[in-house]
Design a protein around this motif. Structure first.
Motif, mmCIF file in Angstrom:
data_model
loop_
_atom_site.group_PDB
_atom_site.id
_atom_site.type_symbol
_atom_site.label_atom_id
_atom_site.label_comp_id
_atom_site.label_asym_id
_atom_site.label_seq_id
_atom_site.Cartn_x
_atom_site.Cartn_y
_atom_site.Cartn_z
ATOM 1 N N THR A 122 12.379 53.002 33.632
ATOM 2 C CA THR A 122 11.017 53.284 33.164
ATOM 3 C C THR A 122 10.035 53.311 34.326
ATOM 4 N N LYS A 167 10.667 56.474 36.586
ATOM 5 C CA LYS A 167 10.156 57.712 36.006
ATOM 6 C C LYS A 167 8.631 57.755 36.065
ATOM 7 N N GLN A 168 7.983 56.626 35.751
ATOM 8 C CA GLN A 168 6.524 56.575 35.818
ATOM 9 C C GLN A 168 6.027 56.825 37.238
ATOM 10 N N ASP A 215 19.349 56.685 31.662
ATOM 11 C CA ASP A 215 18.573 57.804 31.130
ATOM 12 C C ASP A 215 19.505 59.000 30.987
#
Length: 328
Positions: A172, A175-176, A277
């Motif tokens: 997470t 990706k951010q 992912d």
């Protein structure tokens, strides 16, 4: 050191919006061959120096490639990672940057360019060119480097700590961090492939071997046999021993990184996170099949070009430093 995630996101987003709006208003863009008339031999000079250095010290390829990422993810690709601070408060003094090496190579290229075409080529562009040249020097892909960046004048130790994505980041956060800089999930997994070269201190992953959740356990996402091998090299609390990120292929840029991660042998938490992912997992499994059927080399060049556009200074912004370690 714990980092407040909301502050991290706010700081990163603020930098991005300011730089984006400023560059858009400036109307300037990077382009291939920016120095065609003003310094026509810029790429040849960089390549000759890099080829000579890597032929003698191949271990410098990885940190010089990483330097471009470490520059671009803090204030954008503006050469701010190169600046010195008399009080040790610059980006290079931040914990995530203490393992960077090769500043003297950037200086060597800069000195040669100042002799050939003084006051023309920015240090930020040299970082981008050298990143490409060291990749080629260790049998990796080549790509056309867009140039025209200008150098920034601010380098802050705290900004580097907040904006560089740590090796213990989960999927997470990864990706951010990339999306905030206009980079895609594909760019994330492609650029992670740079871990096919280079080494790391045991301290960057030691918790995965001995105290993953604070209970003296190991990281279940790691292959148990790989853990055994790593424990032989890295005793508990070892801060100094160096380990190859891509064992057996540490000085050759290839697709073996993806094969290792698929086998649950990614050295960092951020490597293993690519299996969490569907998009990143699918990409790494496809790229790990064989070198000749892989699109990794082509994709890597494209993602490096995209990263090189992050929050750049162009036109009349910034300056062209005479010496890369200090502002004019």
């Amino acid at each position: 050191m714990a980092i407040n995630n909301s502050n991290y996101l706010l700081i990163s987003l603020t930098f991005f919006l300011i730089a984006f709006s400023s560059n858009h208003a400036n109307g300037e863009v990077l382009k291939v061959g920016f120095y065609h008339k003003t310094c026509p031999h810029v790429e040849l000079i960089s390549k000759e120096i890099v080829d000579d250095v890597i032929s003698r010290v191949p271990s410098l390829a990885a940190p010089l490639l990483r330097m471009h990422y470490h520059d671009c993810f803090v204030r954008g690709c503006d050469g701010s990672v190169l600046l010195d601070s008399p009080t040790k408060q610059a980006e290079k003094d931040s914990i995530p940057n203490l393992s960077l090496r090769g500043y003297q190579i950037i200086d060597k290229v800069k000195t040669a360019l100042e002799k050939s075409c003084p006051g023309i080529v920015s240090c930020a562009d040299i970082v981008a060119l050298v990143a490409r040249d060291v990749t080629v020097a260790v049998k990796g892909p080549s790509w056309e480097v867009e140039t025209g960046r200008r150098d920034g004048s601010v380098s802050n130790i705290t900004e580097a700590l907040f904006n560089l994505i740590p090796p213990f980041a989960n999927i997470t956060s990864l990706k951010q961090g990339f999306l905030q800089r206009g980079l895609s999930v594909k760019d994330l997994v492609v650029l992670s492939g740079s871990h096919t070269i280079g080494i790391s201190h045991c301290s960057s992953f030691n918790n995965r071997l001995y105290n993953f959740t604070g209970k003296g356990d190991t990281d279940p996402s790691l292959d148990p046999n790989y853990i055994k091998n790593l424990k032989k090299k890295c005793p508990p609390n070892d801060q100094n021993t160096l380990v190859e990120m891509d064992p057996g292929s540490v000085r050759t840029f290839d697709n073996s990184y993806y094969k290792l991660v698929a086998k649950r042998r990614g050295l960092f938490t951020s490597d293993s996170a690519l299996l969490d992912d569907s998009e990143t997992k699918d990409y790494l499994k496809k790229q790990g099949i064989n070198q000749y059927g892989s699109t990794f080399f082509k994709d890597f060049g494209e993602s490096m070009v995209k990263m090189g556009r992050v929050q750049v200074l162009t036109g009349n912004q910034g300056e062209i430093r005479k010496v890369c370690s200090r502002i004019n």
